[in-house]
Write an enzyme that holds these catalytic residues in place. Structure first.
Site, PDB file in Angstrom:
ATOM      1  N   TYR A   1       0.842  -1.201   0.000  1.00 23.56           N
ATOM      2  CA  TYR A   1       0.000   0.000   0.000  1.00 23.56           C
ATOM      3  C   TYR A   1       0.877   1.251   0.000  1.00 23.56           C
ATOM      4  CZ  TYR A   1      -3.897   3.098   0.830  1.00 23.56           C
ATOM      5  OH  TYR A   1      -4.834   4.083   0.685  1.00 23.56           O
TER       6      TYR A   1
ATOM      7  N   PHE B   1      -7.379  21.551 -24.644  1.00 23.13           N
ATOM      8  CA  PHE B   1      -7.611  20.117 -24.762  1.00 23.13           C
ATOM      9  C   PHE B   1      -8.838  19.806 -23.905  1.00 23.13           C
ATOM     10  CE2 PHE B   1      -7.271  15.658 -23.602  1.00 23.13           C
ATOM     11  CZ  PHE B   1      -7.287  15.114 -24.875  1.00 23.13           C
ATOM     12  N   THR B   2      -9.648  18.835 -24.353  1.00 19.27           N
ATOM     13  CA  THR B   2     -10.965  18.579 -23.748  1.00 19.27           C
ATOM     14  C   THR B   2     -10.913  18.443 -22.222  1.00 19.27           C
ATOM     15  OG1 THR B   2     -10.621  16.252 -24.254  1.00 19.27           O
ATOM     16  CG2 THR B   2     -11.895  17.530 -25.838  1.00 19.27           C
TER      17      THR B   2
ATOM     18  N   ASP C   1       1.858  20.146 -20.312  1.00 19.69           N
ATOM     19  CA  ASP C   1       1.202  18.874 -20.583  1.00 19.69           C
ATOM     20  C   ASP C   1       2.192  18.060 -21.418  1.00 19.69           C
ATOM     21  OD1 ASP C   1      -0.279  16.739 -21.503  1.00 19.69           O
ATOM     22  OD2 ASP C   1      -2.098  17.906 -21.856  1.00 19.69           O
TER      23      ASP C   1
ATOM     24  N   LYS D   1      -0.117   7.684 -23.551  1.00 19.67           N
ATOM     25  CA  LYS D   1       0.264   8.094 -24.903  1.00 19.67           C
ATOM     26  C   LYS D   1       1.761   7.783 -25.081  1.00 19.67           C
ATOM     27  CE  LYS D   1      -3.885   9.986 -24.409  1.00 19.67           C
ATOM     28  NZ  LYS D   1      -4.105  11.304 -23.948  1.00 19.67           N
TER      29      LYS D   1
ATOM     30  N   ARG E   1     -12.898  15.376 -34.124  1.00 17.96           N
ATOM     31  CA  ARG E   1     -12.289  16.474 -33.385  1.00 17.96           C
ATOM     32  C   ARG E   1     -12.759  17.755 -34.056  1.00 17.96           C
ATOM     33  NH1 ARG E   1     -11.935  15.051 -28.638  1.00 17.96           N
ATOM     34  NH2 ARG E   1     -10.092  14.033 -27.833  1.00 17.96           N
TER      35      ARG E   1
ATOM     36  N   PHE F   1     -18.692  14.524 -26.597  1.00 18.74           N
ATOM     37  CA  PHE F   1     -18.272  13.685 -27.725  1.00 18.74           C
ATOM     38  C   PHE F   1     -18.189  12.208 -27.359  1.00 18.74           C
ATOM     39  CE2 PHE F   1     -13.878  13.100 -26.319  1.00 18.74           C
ATOM     40  CZ  PHE F   1     -13.718  14.181 -25.455  1.00 18.74           C
TER      41      PHE F   1
END
Ligand SMILES: *Cc1c(COP(=O)(O)O)cnc(C)c1O
Length: 471
Positions: free
Chosen positions: A85, A137-138, A228, A271, A395, A462
């Site tokens: 943990y 970005f969303t 990001d 990614k 998009r 979306f």
């Protein structure tokens, strides 16, 4: 900035071909269902490719998120998961990887990128503050808005033009930013939200010169920059390829330098991190770290696992080291570019230059007869699936959502359908099949009708919106 001259990978790296720096050890069978079955499946999915069952998809280019193939090293790392943990050895390994390759001091793991966005937005935005960024970005913008912030786009104008060959269409417009800072006052700016390989602009990079100048500007006003870093390996490749003075530097060196101009970063490791799940947030300021470490316990899990299993953290640590290898990034971007070049040769309208992670079809140019209120990019994604079982993603106006103040659709200049290539998953033959299917629906474009939205969820519509054919 001089225009970027697109060159084939062959021209770029001499006459010899390049190939993937790996071979295949395990395969997963694909199946293609019939045209009738695809019609039924798409109707049931409300013409939204997010609502299709993966079993009904042939080549899945919905996203490059979490769809990567892991290496044998990563899979063996999974067996070394320390599922304690607290204080898992895999956490320390991940911490070391982030410190080594990105250069930030303090790490907070999160279950994926948006978990990190939630923490950062809550910790660093006061209600009413502005968050300037190089295109929205969303999930990023939504977390900023939920924390009371107002996103302000400060990307250069060229980013909104799919035909512009600017080499760094992800750059921040520093004049636009400075006049915003002067207008609202530096204390009203929460931080700069900077993204590498700007997804919504078509996977377009930010130059080293731009981030360096951005840091100088921000230092003058005492404003911080958070990066990001989700696709920063691909961004580093473009710097190596296009920016004077960087062709002899490695991807790893370029990444480290880029990050050094920022105060912290977050990453969806799904990614460029070459894993199926995970994310992190890292900063240099100890006081901020303390606050984030406190908050992560509420939203994600203890600060040494952040919603991840030990084995997931191990896979990310190994994935990061693999993802900065020059050969890997060259093959990754090379495959995307191969697909883009096929479509360009056939005069199919796509965003140029071809970006890092995806080929973006320009749906406005593809379907000039379909108004944006009838969702041309959503329509294109539906047609591609019907033709060949290939899954892509909208998009455009659907992804852009509504203005929280007026309730109107945001009508983005870019109305795109994204063919996103998972890393280390498909072969060049798959890319040929994709290109031929796009060509087939392009040839039939004049008969295609648009869509109407019949169900609209409140957040990130979306993902779950439903459509029918327009009259
Ligand atoms: C995917 C993504 C995110 C969000 O990360 P998740 O892991 O999907 O939560 C944030 N920023 C960018 C640029 C992304 O592509």
């Amino acid at each position: 900035m001089t225009e970027f001259e697109p060159r084939t990978m062959g021209q770029q790296f001499g006459r010899r071909s390049w190939a993937e720096p790996w071979k295949i050890k395990m395969v997963e069978p694909l199946r293609m269902i019939s045209r009738e079955e695809r019609e039924r499946a798409l109707k049931e999915a409300g013409y939204n490719t997010f609502l299709l069952a993966s079993e009904d998809v042939y080549i899945d280019l919905l996203t490059d998120s979490g769809t990567n193939a892991m290496s044998d090293r990563q899979w063996s790392g999974m067996m070394l998961g320390d599922e304690a943990y607290a204080g898992s050895r895999n956490f320390y390994h991940l911490e070391e990887a982030v410190q080594t390759y990105f250069g930030y001091r303090y790490l907070v793991p999160t279950h994926q990128g948006r978990g990190a966005e939630n923490l950062l937005s809550k910790a660093c935005i006061k209600p009413g503050q502005i968050v300037p960024g190089n295109m929205y970005f969303t999930t990023t913008r939504l977390h900023q808005e939920l924390a009371g912030g107002v996103f302000e786009d400060v990307i250069i104008e060229e980013a909104h033009d799919p035909a512009s060959l600017h080499p760094f269409k992800g750059d921040v417009d520093l004049e636009k930013l400075e006049s915003l800072i002067r207008r609202v006052g530096a204390e009203q700016i929460a931080y700069i939200s900077l993204a590498g390989t700007v997804n919504m602009a078509g996977g377009q990079p930010v130059s080293m010169a731009n981030v360096r100048a951005l840091r100088e500007l921000c230092d003058r006003y005492g404003i911080r920059i958070y990066l990001d870093a989700t696709r920063m390996m691909e961004n580093s490749f473009f710097i190596q390829e296009r920016e004077p003075g960087y062709s002899e530097k490695s991807i790893a060196e370029i990444l480290r330098e880029f990050c050094s101009y920022t105060h912290g970063a977050w990453m969806s490791a799904k990614k460029d991190g070459l894993v199926n799940i995970g994310g992190w947030l890292a900063v240099n300021d100890y006081a901020l770290f303390e606050e984030l470490r406190n908050m992560v316990v509420i939203y994600e899990g203890l600060h040494t696992y952040g919603g991840l299993a030990g084995r997931d953290m191990e896979a990310i640590a190994i994935g990061i080291a693999e993802s900065v290898q020059d050969e890997h990034v060259r093959a990754r971007v090379g495959q995307v570019r191969y697909l883009g070049e096929l479509l360009t040769d056939w005069h199919i309208p796509i965003v140029q230059p071809v970006g890092g992670h995806a080929v973006f079809l320009d749906a406005r140019a593809f379907y000039p007869h379909i108004p944006q209120s009838q969702f041309p990019a959503q329509t294109l994604a539906a047609e591609l699936y019907l033709d060949s079982g290939i899954r892509s993603m909208e998009r455009g106006v659907v992804s852009a959502g509504r203005d929280p103040k007026t309730g109107d659709h945001y009508y983005p200049k870019l109305e795109l359908t994204r063919l996103t290539i998972p890393r280390r998953v498909y072969t060049q033959a798959h890319m040929d099949v994709v290109a031929e299917s796009v060509k087939a629906i392009y040839d039939a474009r004049e008969e295609t009708r648009g869509l109407t939205m019949v169900y609209e969820p409140k957040y990130l519509r979306f993902f779950q919106a439903r459509f029918e054919r327009a009259e």
